[in-house]
Design a protein around this motif. Structure first.
Motif, PDB file in Angstrom:
ATOM      1  N   GLU A 140       0.851  -1.184   0.000  1.00 20.41           N
ATOM      2  CA  GLU A 140       0.000   0.000   0.000  1.00 20.41           C
ATOM      3  C   GLU A 140       0.886   1.233   0.000  1.00 20.41           C
ATOM      4  O   GLU A 140       2.020   1.180   0.472  1.00 20.41           O
ATOM      5  CB  GLU A 140      -0.882   0.015   1.269  1.00 20.41           C
ATOM      6  CG  GLU A 140      -1.920  -1.071   1.281  1.00 20.41           C
ATOM      7  CD  GLU A 140      -2.722  -1.115   2.583  1.00 20.41           C
ATOM      8  OE1 GLU A 140      -2.609  -0.160   3.386  1.00 20.41           O
ATOM      9  OE2 GLU A 140      -3.437  -2.104   2.784  1.00 20.41           O
ATOM     10  N   SER A 169      -0.973   5.301   4.036  1.00 16.17           N
ATOM     11  CA  SER A 169      -1.854   4.551   4.930  1.00 16.17           C
ATOM     12  C   SER A 169      -1.117   4.138   6.197  1.00 16.17           C
ATOM     13  O   SER A 169      -1.710   4.026   7.277  1.00 16.17           O
ATOM     14  CB  SER A 169      -2.438   3.329   4.210  1.00 16.17           C
ATOM     15  OG  SER A 169      -1.430   2.383   3.920  1.00 16.17           O
ATOM     16  N   ASP A 171      -0.491  -4.312  -6.828  1.00 19.36           N
ATOM     17  CA  ASP A 171      -1.016  -3.888  -5.532  1.00 19.36           C
ATOM     18  C   ASP A 171      -1.282  -2.387  -5.506  1.00 19.36           C
ATOM     19  O   ASP A 171      -2.228  -1.915  -4.876  1.00 19.36           O
ATOM     20  CB  ASP A 171      -0.019  -4.230  -4.415  1.00 19.36           C
ATOM     21  CG  ASP A 171       0.041  -5.726  -4.148  1.00 19.36           C
ATOM     22  OD1 ASP A 171      -0.779  -6.463  -4.731  1.00 19.36           O
ATOM     23  OD2 ASP A 171       0.911  -6.155  -3.364  1.00 19.36           O
TER      24      ASP A 171
END
Length: 927
Positions: free
Chosen positions: A155, A159, A602
């Motif tokens: 990610e 985040s 991803d």
RNA sequence: GCCUAGGUGGUGGAACUGGUAGACACGCAGGACUUAAAAUCCUGUUCCCGUUAAGGGAGUGCGGGUUCGAUUCCCGCCCUAGGUACCA
């Protein structure tokens, strides 16, 4: 007109290039197919005849898919950053970019001669700024990403920062360095900018940390694990040592499990899948802690056999283990020090080679067995590796051979733990019996004992189930000039990314391609090379695998200046359907490419978990050297005489390599031999049957062995179509084999026969519009069916044979029917594109349309098998071949067979016991 | 040691799910055409026995097994190539 490959092939190569015949059409109607070759490093030696093997196969496949109605992407480019150009630059001062450009032009010329159907408008070069701009951009995405184990994907770092801001480090499940700190949200907010960055660096997928690296002093750079073979460098064979340095690394270990799982979803050769599996090296077991009260600490070990824990009679640490100094008692200090000293002097190579000698030293310290509480001795020994697991093992001499030998040598206890063990001579690791001497698991089987033990260890907080991987994070920096600069600058010793709009960070000019006097990488020589005129740039460059870890995306959309690939392009082309290349990239490129592919997925740039759906390894083409035998005089000196291979045993001789290009079918061209080297000008030959026969040997293809065959030479004599067919004819694609030009005549002869089918005896083009006969159709349908099956299973060599049979049949039938010949050349086109294109036009078709002509369907396919011979045997002895029609049912066949005169005679009136049918055919009659 | 692939004529190799082993090609031998060469074409070519032929026997690394039938499937062994290696 005779078949003239020279003029004809040039003509069509130019035509295809001029008309862009092989550009895929922007199409949503046709299904797509992506065929990729591993792009070459353009070396100074040029292509030899082995290099194009895989390219020819992929080209045949691409052309075949086009004929079958696919929109085919088949690009080519160059992996043009690399060591040889830089070494050359060090020696000559010539800029690597210049060398590279020259080499690429040479490669291109050679590739063009073979008549490949590449879409050259999509060419990429990893050393072009317009390309490495995006390599740098992807590096930035990796720097700005972390791996969330909870969502099981990478990610953006935002985040993670958000989590820290709201919850601190609590509850974070990330792939990270093992020295991460714990802090609360408020502590995080009070961290200085520097402290925050330092912490974040421990989570980034591209990160900087001090790590032990493979340092190769001779090359002046660090090497990745896959670049080190048996303790020496893969390139050059220089010694490699372990050294601690600040290094860029890629957190590939975060993906270990996904890389492993992905292997089950792709169609790759088994050996290669196996290699990757071993490289990732997953082992399932447990981690167990052995408390050491004496120093108020504990030793953690990893084991795959927690069931043998009651057999532990000592513990062994790697000599480099961090607790060794603290543990060692004063009485043992000198023994330990001298042992450590001895191991550190041993090179990596010695340590690997010497696996027989048992050595070690006792620390004097004891640990508590986690389940029995008994004292166990703590030893150090070099058979335990610091780099694997925790660098410590629990020794179970009854179950592990190394522990067994160690125990025998130092007279340590050996405790049997199973009723089925035989430990008289050696350790016995079998899992079959029931446990003894094992307290809570006595009498249990392996299956029963493991969960009991794990639960117990968890209760005691002294262990847990654990999965361990052999794979390490990949070192990402090279202390080299000719590579991509890392888009990073340093402020207060911490790395910061450039802004996106500042890309590409261009490779600066330097005066020399050597390290600086202070030992910094070559980029340290660049003058006034500072970010915003004040901050130091990163001085190492990216490793060779950076540019090749994403290049298949760039081909999809090569000129995009706003993104590495557009969403539309990647949505259409998705992943590579067929990838062809050598197996030497198994644990390098092919692993890193899968890794970057997953990261980019991803982060939302595409949707494919795996980049290469199907992979074929073409075999290596070795050289086949030729030898002449120089006769020696009494003093052992070379004379002017050379004796033929068959007679050499009658003389004292010395073998000499001779250029394979002046040898034809192992017979030496003696005139050209005299010109081969000045000192051979007066050579005298001792012949057999009027010929000089050379000896042969299979070796690596290299200039010094005079066994390099240049495809250009083959092409000028026989033509590109012959080369293509012959390379395929040589044997199965995946098999390694020596190149041998003997036999190419057969293929050349075949093409001339094809040509003659279209021409009368005077050599005038002549085809007939008559309706073909059944026999003619049969010959055609056979080849269509065969080629279709062969290409789908990559058996190109058998197709070439089938073509020869077909053309021989048509020649025998004197077939010159348009209906047959036109379909024949469509089928042949992927293999021999030039001659077929020419004949296609002679038949009155438009130039360039053959590439997209429909692959012929055989509506009268039954003709292929309409006459069928039944191999009928009686009592297992194969006796009869009875011609029968295919559409009969089993009962009818049985009647005809039994009524057949030959069968009747063989049966001699005996009763038939049993009739064996296999798939509706009578195979055997048992009497 | 372990993992993977493989072992078939003088040579490269074929035989796709167990069904006439050696396709196709090279090489070799012989022949046709030609003044000659090149090119082209034809015949033969696994080995052994049989002078020729007809015919017979053996045969896919070695030894067993399953099957009417095995290069193909199973067990044991030998050899070659590639990978990997004190991985706990």
């Amino acid at each position: 007109m005779e078949y003239n490959h020279q003029s004809l092939e040039k003509k069509w190569q130019q035509f295809w290039a001029k008309h862009g015949t092989f550009k895929p059409v922007p199409s949503t109607e046709k299904p797509k197919y992506y065929v990729l070759d591993m792009f070459p490093y353009p070396s100074g030696a040029g292509l030899h005849v082995g290099h194009p093997l895989g390219y020819i196969a992929s080209d045949i496949f691409s052309r075949f898919k086009r004929l079958k109605g696919f929109n085919v992407l088949h690009p080519m480019g160059y992996d043009s950053f690399g060591l040889p150009a830089e070494q050359y630059a060090i020696q000559t001062g010539q800029h690597p970019a210049v060398t590279t450009e020259v080499n690429i032009n040479r490669y291109r010329e050679q590739l063009d001669n073979i008549g490949f159907s590449y879409d050259w408008s999509r060419e990429v070069r990893t050393s072009d700024a317009s390309y490495y701009k995006w390599t740098q951009w992807i590096f930035m995405r990796l720097f700005d990403a972390w791996y969330n184990k909870e969502s099981d994907r990478a990610e953006p770092l935002a985040s993670l920062v958000q989590h820290f801001e709201t919850h601190g480090s609590k509850g974070i499940q990330a792939a990270s360095d093992d020295d991460t700190s714990t802090f609360t949200a408020s502590e995080w907010s009070r961290f200085s900018e520097e402290e925050q960055q330092k912490e974040l660096l421990k989570y980034r997928l591209a990160y900087l940390r001090e790590s032990t690296v493979n340092w190769c002093a001779a090359l002046g750079t660090v090497l990745a694990n896959d670049e080190v073979i048996n303790g020496v460098s893969e390139r050059g064979g220089y010694p490699v040592e372990q050294k601690k340095m600040m290094q860029w690394s890629m957190r590939i270990t975060a993906y270990a499990d996904r890389l492993l799982r992905g292997l089950e979803t792709i169609d790759w050769p088994e050996p290669l899948v196996e290699m990757q599996r071993n490289w990732i090296g997953k082992s399932v077991g447990a981690s167990v802690k052995f408390p050491v009260p004496q120093i108020d600490n504990e030793i953690e070990v990893f084991t795959t056999r927690v069931d043998t824990i009651f057999g532990v009679s000592f513990i062994v640490l790697a000599p480099e283990h961090e607790l060794v100094d603290a543990l060692t008692t004063d009485g043992q200090r000198s023994a330990i020090e001298s042992y450590k000293d001895r191991t550190s002097k041993k090179s990596e190579l010695d340590r690997m080679a010497d696996t027989k000698t048992v050595s070690g030293a006792f620390t004097g310290a004891f640990a508590k067995h986690p389940l029995t509480g008994e004292d166990v001795q703590i030893w150090i020994a070099d058979y335990v590796l610091a780099g694997y697991g925790t660098g410590a093992v629990m020794a179970v001499p009854s179950g592990d051979q190394r522990d067994y030998l160690f125990a025998k040598h130092f007279e340590l206890p050996i405790i049997p733990i199973s009723d089925s063990q035989n430990i008289e001579e050696a350790a016995d690791p079998n899992k079959d019996g029931r446990y003894i001497n094992s307290d809570i698991v006595n009498g249990m089987t392996y299956q029963e004992a493991v969960p009991v033990l794990i639960n117990r260890l968890v209760e005691l907080k002294l262990g847990k189930a654990k999965v361990n991987f052999r794979m390490r994070d990949a070192i990402f920096g090279r202390q080299r000039y000719w590579g991509e600069p890392v888009p990073v600058y340093f402020k207060n010793g911490l790395p910061y990314l450039l802004k996106e709009e500042e890309l590409p960070l261009l490779l600066p000019e330097v005066d020399k391609y050597l390290p600086t006097e202070t030992g910094e990488p070559p980029l340290g020589r660049a003058e006034n090379w500072k970010y915003q005129d004040q901050y130091e740039y990163e001085l190492s460059t990216m490793p060779g695998w950076a540019g090749s870890s994403w290049y298949w995306f760039r081909y999809m959309d090569p000129h995009n200046e706003r993104s590495f690939v557009s969403k539309e392009a990647v949505d259409y082309w998705k992943a590579v359907d067929l990838y062809i290349g050598g197996s030497e990239h198994a644990t390098g490129h092919l692993l890193y490419a899968r890794f970057w592919n997953k990261v980019l997925k991803d982060l939302g740039f595409h949707n494919e978990e795996e980049p290469f759906k199907k992979l074929i390894n073409q075999g290596m083409v070795q050289g086949r050297s030729n030898f002449v035998y120089r006769v020696l005089d009494e003093e052992g000196k070379g004379t002017n005489s050379f004796v033929s291979y068959g007679l050499k045993d009658q003389y004292r001789t010395v073998p000499l390599h001779v250029d394979v290009n002046i040898v034809h079918n192992d017979v030496l061209d003696t005139e050209r031999f005299k010109a081969f080297r000045p000192d051979f000008a007066n050579a005298v030959f001792i012949l057999e049957n009027g010929k000089y026969v050379c000896g042969t040997e299979v070796e690596k293809m290299s200039k010094s062995k005079f066994n390099v065959v240049n495809p250009d030479d083959i092409i000028s004599t026989y033509g590109a179509d012959t080369l293509r067919l012959y390379e395929m004819f040589l044997g199965p694609l995946e098999q390694s084999k020596p190149w041998n030009t003997n036999g190419i005549e057969g293929v050349y002869k075949f093409l001339r026969k094809v040509w003659r089918l279209f021409h009368d005896t005077e050599g005038t083009f002549a085809v007939s519009d008559e309706e073909p006969t059944k026999a003619e159709y049969k010959a055609l349908h056979k080849i269509i069916k065969k080629v279709e099956e062969d290409i789908e299973r990559f058996s190109f060599n058998t197709s070439v044979s089938a073509f020869m049979i077909c053309v021989n049949e048509l020649t025998d039938l004197k077939c010159n029917k348009r209906a047959i010949l036109q379909d024949l050349i469509i089928v042949l086109q992927p293999y021999a594109p030039h001659i077929t294109e020419e004949l296609w036009c002679l038949l009155g078709n438009e130039a360039g349309t053959l590439s997209y002509a429909a692959y012929p369907r055989f509506e009268a396919a039954y003709l292929v098998e309409s006459e069928f011979a039944y191999p009928v045997s009686i009592n297992g002895k194969m006796k009869f071949n009875l011609p029968l029609a295919l559409d009969l049912d089993a009962k009818a066949v049985e009647e005809i067979v039994l009524a057949h005169a030959d069968v009747q005679r063989f049966l001699e009136g005996k009763a038939v016991k049993k009739i064996i049918f296999v798939k509706g055919k009578i195979i055997n009659v048992v009497v």
